[in-house]
Design a protein around this motif. Structure first.
Motif, mmCIF file in Angstrom:
data_model
loop_
_atom_site.group_PDB
_atom_site.id
_atom_site.type_symbol
_atom_site.label_atom_id
_atom_site.label_comp_id
_atom_site.label_asym_id
_atom_site.label_seq_id
_atom_site.Cartn_x
_atom_site.Cartn_y
_atom_site.Cartn_z
ATOM 1 N N UNK A 171 0.595 7.105 6.688
ATOM 2 C CA UNK A 171 1.174 6.172 5.723
ATOM 3 C C UNK A 171 2.628 6.493 5.412
ATOM 4 N N UNK A 172 3.266 5.570 4.692
ATOM 5 C CA UNK A 172 4.657 5.693 4.271
ATOM 6 C C UNK A 172 4.804 4.916 2.961
ATOM 7 N N UNK A 173 5.915 5.101 2.240
ATOM 8 C CA UNK A 173 6.077 4.370 0.969
ATOM 9 C C UNK A 173 5.929 2.865 1.084
ATOM 10 N N UNK A 174 6.184 2.306 2.249
ATOM 11 C CA UNK A 174 6.094 0.850 2.402
ATOM 12 C C UNK A 174 4.663 0.332 2.338
ATOM 13 N N UNK A 175 3.670 1.218 2.499
ATOM 14 C CA UNK A 175 2.269 0.777 2.473
ATOM 15 C C UNK A 175 1.502 1.433 1.325
ATOM 16 N N UNK A 176 2.218 1.995 0.343
ATOM 17 C CA UNK A 176 1.537 2.607 -0.796
ATOM 18 C C UNK A 176 0.631 1.601 -1.516
ATOM 19 N N UNK A 177 1.039 0.355 -1.546
ATOM 20 C CA UNK A 177 0.289 -0.657 -2.296
ATOM 21 C C UNK A 177 -1.160 -0.766 -1.833
ATOM 22 N N UNK A 178 -1.407 -0.664 -0.540
ATOM 23 C CA UNK A 178 -2.764 -0.795 -0.010
ATOM 24 C C UNK A 178 -3.264 0.474 0.672
ATOM 25 N N UNK A 179 -2.377 1.445 0.914
ATOM 26 C CA UNK A 179 -2.772 2.632 1.657
ATOM 27 C C UNK A 179 -2.873 3.895 0.839
ATOM 28 N N UNK A 180 -2.375 3.873 -0.390
ATOM 29 C CA UNK A 180 -2.436 5.064 -1.227
ATOM 30 C C UNK A 180 -3.856 5.272 -1.731
ATOM 31 N N UNK A 181 -4.386 6.487 -1.606
ATOM 32 C CA UNK A 181 -5.743 6.791 -2.038
ATOM 33 C C UNK A 181 -5.706 7.936 -3.053
ATOM 34 N N UNK A 182 -6.853 8.277 -3.620
ATOM 35 C CA UNK A 182 -6.900 9.310 -4.657
ATOM 36 C C UNK A 182 -6.372 10.650 -4.155
ATOM 37 N N UNK A 183 -6.732 11.022 -2.929
ATOM 38 C CA UNK A 183 -6.309 12.328 -2.408
ATOM 39 C C UNK A 183 -4.798 12.405 -2.221
ATOM 40 N N UNK A 184 -4.181 11.340 -1.737
ATOM 41 C CA UNK A 184 -2.727 11.364 -1.571
ATOM 42 C C UNK A 184 -2.034 11.290 -2.932
ATOM 43 N N UNK A 185 -2.666 10.629 -3.894
ATOM 44 C CA UNK A 185 -2.126 10.595 -5.256
ATOM 45 C C UNK A 185 -2.147 11.991 -5.869
ATOM 46 N N UNK A 186 -3.239 12.721 -5.642
ATOM 47 C CA UNK A 186 -3.331 14.099 -6.123
ATOM 48 C C UNK A 186 -2.242 14.951 -5.493
ATOM 49 N N UNK A 187 -2.024 14.766 -4.206
ATOM 50 C CA UNK A 187 -0.990 15.527 -3.494
ATOM 51 C C UNK A 187 0.393 15.277 -4.093
ATOM 52 N N UNK A 188 0.728 14.003 -4.325
ATOM 53 C CA UNK A 188 2.064 13.688 -4.844
ATOM 54 C C UNK A 188 2.240 14.171 -6.292
#
Length: 285
Positions: free
Chosen positions: A226-243
């Protein structure tokens, strides 16, 4: 003999669980874990009120449910014709080929898929161009990205499911097929009335056990694609925890989101094992 394995589990699985206390603290790295001030459920309240939290939760559930459904259907569809192959050497070769991607990490596969799905030189877009279809930026388009996750995950893992169902086929009595042939049943009717009912307990088992992973959308895969351009539909809980934790240094909020995910996963896993025992007589002890 059990002591080394038990020590590893205690050290690396149960020991780090003490860090869950961070979810209820405003962590001060200079003071340490148990000296930092306690804030109760403030981190949870802050996390749940974040603007994108509900969207991230929906993305996680949506992607995971699609993976579960596709992960059940594709191996069955592939295993059924493969089971009809008479040459054992050919069958083993195909099994090995489709099973190999299971052992490759997403670090490797992400680079391959980024090249294959490239809008300028990717094989997929080149093939689409032969039919007059304009180039599609699959991994950079928010509308396409969730389906890319599902398709690539299925490609990587369906070989494992295929082996499970091929093993299930061996448990069906050959006398049932012989009786069906005597009654004039063709391959299609044998599949509908013998093969599929014969592996139905395994299908139910695999489906129910998958429920415990509803919030596990696959960090390795998403993080590498993924990349910031697909955060709207590609961001998940685990990547949110990472950030939140490693990028924004909001350790308490990050741990709170991870804690929430763990509690929900525990409940769903307990329900899935109960359903597996109820419908497929599966027991873990």
């Amino acid at each position: 003999m059990n002591v080394p394995g038990l020590a590893i589990v205690l050290l690396f699985s149960y020991g780090p669980m003490a860090g869950m206390a961070i979810a209820f603290q405003k962590l001060d790295l200079t003071k340490g874990l148990f000296v930092s001030p306690w804030v109760g459920f403030d981190n949870f309240t802050y996390a749940f009120k974040l603007p994108g939290f509900q969207q991230v939760l929906w993305n996680t559930v949506f992607v995971t449910l699609m993976k579960i459904v596709v992960g059940l259907v594709v191996p069955i569809v592939f295993a059924l014709p493969l089971n009809e192959v008479g040459r054992a050497a050919f069958k083993r070769t195909v099994q090995t080929i489709v099973y190999l991607p299971h052992f490759l990490s997403w670090v490797i596969l992400s680079g391959i898929f980024l090249d294959v799905l490239s809008p300028s030189s990717g094989l997929v877009n080149q093939a689409l161009g032969w039919f007059g279809v304009e180039s599609i930026f699959f991994v950079g388009n928010a509308d396409w990205f969730p389906y890319v996750l599902v398709a690539t995950h299925s490609w990587k893992e369906f070989g494992w499911g295929t082996i499970i169902y091929l093993a299930a086929f061996t448990g069906i009595s050959p006398s049932l097929y012989e009786a069906a042939i005597m009654d004039g049943a063709g391959r299609w009717k044998q599949t509908i009335y013998i093969t599929l009912p014969g592996i139905l307990p395994i299908i139910v088992l695999m489906a129910t056990l998958s429920l415990g992973n509803v919030l596990n959308a696959g960090f390795d895969q998403v993080f590498n694609l993924y990349s910031p351009s697909v955060y709207e539909t590609g961001d998940i809980l685990d990547t949110m925890v990472y950030r939140l934790g490693l990028i924004d240094y909001q350790f308490g909020v990050s741990t709170a989101v991870g804690f929430f995910k763990s509690i929900v996963s525990l409940v769903l896993m307990s329900v899935s094992y109960a359903l597996a025992y109820r419908f497929a007589h599966y027991r873990i002890f």
